[in-house]
Scaffold this active site. Sequence first.
Site, PDB file in Angstrom:
ATOM      1  CE  LYS A 120      -1.658   2.323   3.291  1.00 49.84           C
ATOM      2  NZ  LYS A 120      -2.508   2.442   4.687  1.00 49.84           N
ATOM      3  CG  ASP A 138      -7.072   3.695   1.758  1.00 51.30           C
ATOM      4  OD1 ASP A 138      -8.049   3.510   1.668  1.00 51.30           O
ATOM      5  OD2 ASP A 138      -7.191   4.522   2.664  1.00 51.30           O
TER       6      ASP A 138
END
Length: 220
Positions: A120, A138
């Site tokens: 991420k 997220d």
Amino acid sequence: MRKRDIPELIQRLDQMFPNAQCELVHHSPFTLLVATMLSAQTTDEMVNRVTKDLFQSYDQPEQYAAMSQEELEKHIRRIGLFRSKAKHIIAMSKILLEEYHGEVPQTREELVKLPGVGRKTANVVISNAFHVPAIAVDTHVDRVSKRLGLSKWKDSVLEVEKNLMKLIPQEEWTQTHHRLIFLGRYQCKAQNPQCADCQLLDLCREGLKRMKNADLVENT
Ligand code: SF4
């Protein structure tokens, strides 16, 4: 959501959040990397409060590599997991100096090898600092993707990312990613999604279900 509804979804997200962008304040790939590492399980707002002072004095890998862990901890202690984050940021800075001439690498494959940098974080950095199309999943992107029916509830974060990459044209990845974050932050909140006035309601399975349930409660 049906595949043929995706262009409509993208268009409406564009209308809802035309100025969606990365909300982590930064002024270089390195400060973006540090801010993103600090942001795990913490709000961007809190990270920005901390980095406002931090980046005025420390915005180069040389400076972090020369810091003791205790010293960096003092600067970031208002942020969750500050001890492990301080350790990783210092170790990451040393590797940048030793292996990358002090520069942040520009590929996901290199970034995820750095301490404390997951997929991420790498996606946030390559898309925002180097304009490489990517979708960072997220907590907001994960939740809204599932509510909208772009992914299944049981899907892992990686599966959500892959589904989004399949459904959304590559040239829209980065901007759609920002808009999905804004959707999750400001409209489709975890506890109290604002379905009644959501411009995506007719496209959204979860929203329609919630509105139907609310009607049933009201009419009993
Ligand atoms: Fe989220 Fe409700 Fe909008 Fe669907 S309709 S995206 S559940 S706020």
